[in-house]
Write a protein that holds these residues in place. Structure first.
Motif, PDB file in Angstrom:
ATOM      1  N   ALA A  28      22.338  18.208  -0.774  1.00  0.00           N
ATOM      2  CA  ALA A  28      21.507  17.045  -1.115  1.00  0.00           C
ATOM      3  C   ALA A  28      22.143  16.227  -2.236  1.00  0.00           C
ATOM      4  CB  ALA A  28      20.109  17.504  -1.519  1.00  0.00           C
ATOM      5  N   VAL A  29      22.645  16.911  -3.247  1.00  0.00           N
ATOM      6  CA  VAL A  29      23.283  16.210  -4.363  1.00  0.00           C
ATOM      7  C   VAL A  29      24.557  15.526  -3.885  1.00  0.00           C
ATOM      8  CG1 VAL A  29      24.340  16.476  -6.639  1.00  0.00           C
ATOM      9  CG2 VAL A  29      22.245  17.726  -6.089  1.00  0.00           C
ATOM     10  N   ALA A  30      25.343  16.223  -3.087  1.00  0.00           N
ATOM     11  CA  ALA A  30      26.583  15.649  -2.566  1.00  0.00           C
ATOM     12  C   ALA A  30      26.298  14.384  -1.760  1.00  0.00           C
ATOM     13  CB  ALA A  30      27.312  16.675  -1.703  1.00  0.00           C
ATOM     14  N   ALA A  31      25.312  14.446  -0.890  1.00  0.00           N
ATOM     15  CA  ALA A  31      24.965  13.279  -0.074  1.00  0.00           C
ATOM     16  C   ALA A  31      24.524  12.122  -0.957  1.00  0.00           C
ATOM     17  CB  ALA A  31      23.862  13.645   0.919  1.00  0.00           C
ATOM     18  N   GLN A  37      29.886  18.040   0.945  1.00  0.00           N
ATOM     19  CA  GLN A  37      29.411  19.217   0.223  1.00  0.00           C
ATOM     20  C   GLN A  37      30.588  19.989  -0.346  1.00  0.00           C
ATOM     21  OE1 GLN A  37      29.503  22.772   1.062  1.00  0.00           O
ATOM     22  NE2 GLN A  37      28.395  23.205  -0.814  1.00  0.00           N
ATOM     23  N   ALA A  38      31.700  20.038   0.390  1.00  0.00           N
ATOM     24  CA  ALA A  38      32.890  20.763  -0.085  1.00  0.00           C
ATOM     25  C   ALA A  38      33.469  20.096  -1.336  1.00  0.00           C
ATOM     26  CB  ALA A  38      33.938  20.832   1.016  1.00  0.00           C
ATOM     27  N   SER A  39      33.517  18.770  -1.352  1.00  0.00           N
ATOM     28  CA  SER A  39      34.030  18.058  -2.528  1.00  0.00           C
ATOM     29  C   SER A  39      33.129  18.291  -3.732  1.00  0.00           C
ATOM     30  CB  SER A  39      34.128  16.558  -2.252  1.00  0.00           C
ATOM     31  OG  SER A  39      35.132  16.303  -1.312  1.00  0.00           O
ATOM     32  N   TYR A  40      31.821  18.248  -3.487  1.00  0.00           N
ATOM     33  CA  TYR A  40      30.886  18.480  -4.586  1.00  0.00           C
ATOM     34  C   TYR A  40      31.014  19.922  -5.101  1.00  0.00           C
ATOM     35  CZ  TYR A  40      26.837  19.002  -7.435  1.00  0.00           C
ATOM     36  OH  TYR A  40      26.035  19.276  -8.509  1.00  0.00           O
TER      37      TYR A  40
END
Length: 83
Positions: A28-31, A37-40
């Motif tokens: 959710a934070v990554a989006a 999600q992997a980068s986050y």
């Protein structure tokens, strides 16, 4: 030579803790940040470096300020070893 911990690694721990308190998952934070999600995950784990923009965006998402997050870094940073 002593091993040093990067500020990104400690900041990642602080942000992961804040994210958990707010019941937000990494996806959710990554989006919300426009990241995969992997980068986050690499940011939180200290494998990638936080930019100033990342810090400000995360503080908005977590409903806090960069100053508060950085103050927490100071409280959770590894203690300096004595000789």
């Amino acid at each position: 030579m002593t091993q040093q911990t990067s500020i990104s690694a400690v900041l990642g721990v602080v942000i992961a803790n804040q994210r958990a308190i707010k019941h937000l998952d990494q996806a959710a934070v990554a989006a919300n940040m426009g990241l995969s999600q992997a980068s986050y995950s690499r940011l939180e784990s200290g494998k990638a470096v936080f930019s100033v923009e990342h810090l400000y965006r995360l503080s908005e998402i977590l409903k806090t300020t960069p100053q508060v997050l950085l103050q927490e870094v100071d409280t959770v940073r590894p203690l300096k070893r004595r000789k």
